[in-house]
Design an enzyme around this catalytic site. Sequence first.
Site, short mmCIF file in Angstrom:
data_model
loop_
_atom_site.label_atom_id
_atom_site.label_comp_id
_atom_site.label_asym_id
_atom_site.label_seq_id
_atom_site.Cartn_x
_atom_site.Cartn_y
_atom_site.Cartn_z
N CYS A 239 19.22 -42.35 24.10
CA CYS A 239 20.31 -41.59 24.15
C CYS A 239 20.78 -41.76 25.54
O CYS A 239 20.05 -41.70 26.43
CB CYS A 239 19.62 -40.15 23.97
SG CYS A 239 20.80 -38.82 23.87
N GLU B 171 23.10 -38.58 16.28
CA GLU B 171 24.67 -37.77 16.69
C GLU B 171 24.58 -36.50 16.04
O GLU B 171 24.75 -35.68 16.65
CB GLU B 171 25.68 -38.83 16.31
CG GLU B 171 25.55 -39.80 17.10
CD GLU B 171 25.38 -40.00 18.92
OE1 GLU B 171 25.88 -38.89 19.29
OE2 GLU B 171 24.79 -40.86 19.42
CO CO Z 1 21.97 -38.97 21.85
#
Ligand code: CO
Length: 186
Positions: free
Chosen positions: A112, A157
């Site tokens: 991420c 997401e």
């Molecule tokens: Co992310």
Amino acid sequence: MLINNETIIKDDNELIRQKSKDVELPINDDDRQLLLDMLKYVDNSTIEEIAEKENLRPAVGISAIQLGIPKKMTAIILKDEEGNKVCEYALVNPKIISNSVEKACLANGEGCLSVVNEHEGYVYRSARVKVKAYDILQEKEIIIKADGYLAIVLQHELDHFKGVLFYDHINKTNPYYRQDNALMID
Ligand code: CO
């Protein structure tokens, strides 16, 4: 807005845990521009020359809260090995409308843009999801039926809208715990 590895907020910033709100439709110009900038980031981040020059970390998706903006918007681009786009979405208010009981996870774990430290382990998610959203590229409401890698990316997401990060899902005592019947995605 300028989006690079410096302007993306990290998990040491409590904002990343904030919940995102629905975006009013029709989308206003500022929100549209932000989402297009996010999409551009994702596209450029996997083009080596640009990524190096502009300090972009490679990514397949980014959500607005990663820029400190708690709005339900996410941009996703998947590319093949030659760098051609396989799919591209600039989504407003995406929502999972159904998901499979069957689980899947990425064999190499997840990453991420907002997570700097290594967090190894399997992140189990639904193997298939249906997502309803307004896509500003297609300029209409769409339903994405996703499986495989795209299904994982969408769930990652959309987790950002709830302030959830991928490592929250990793089994603390046994990060590489193998769930029966879960698909491993290479
Ligand atoms: Co992310």
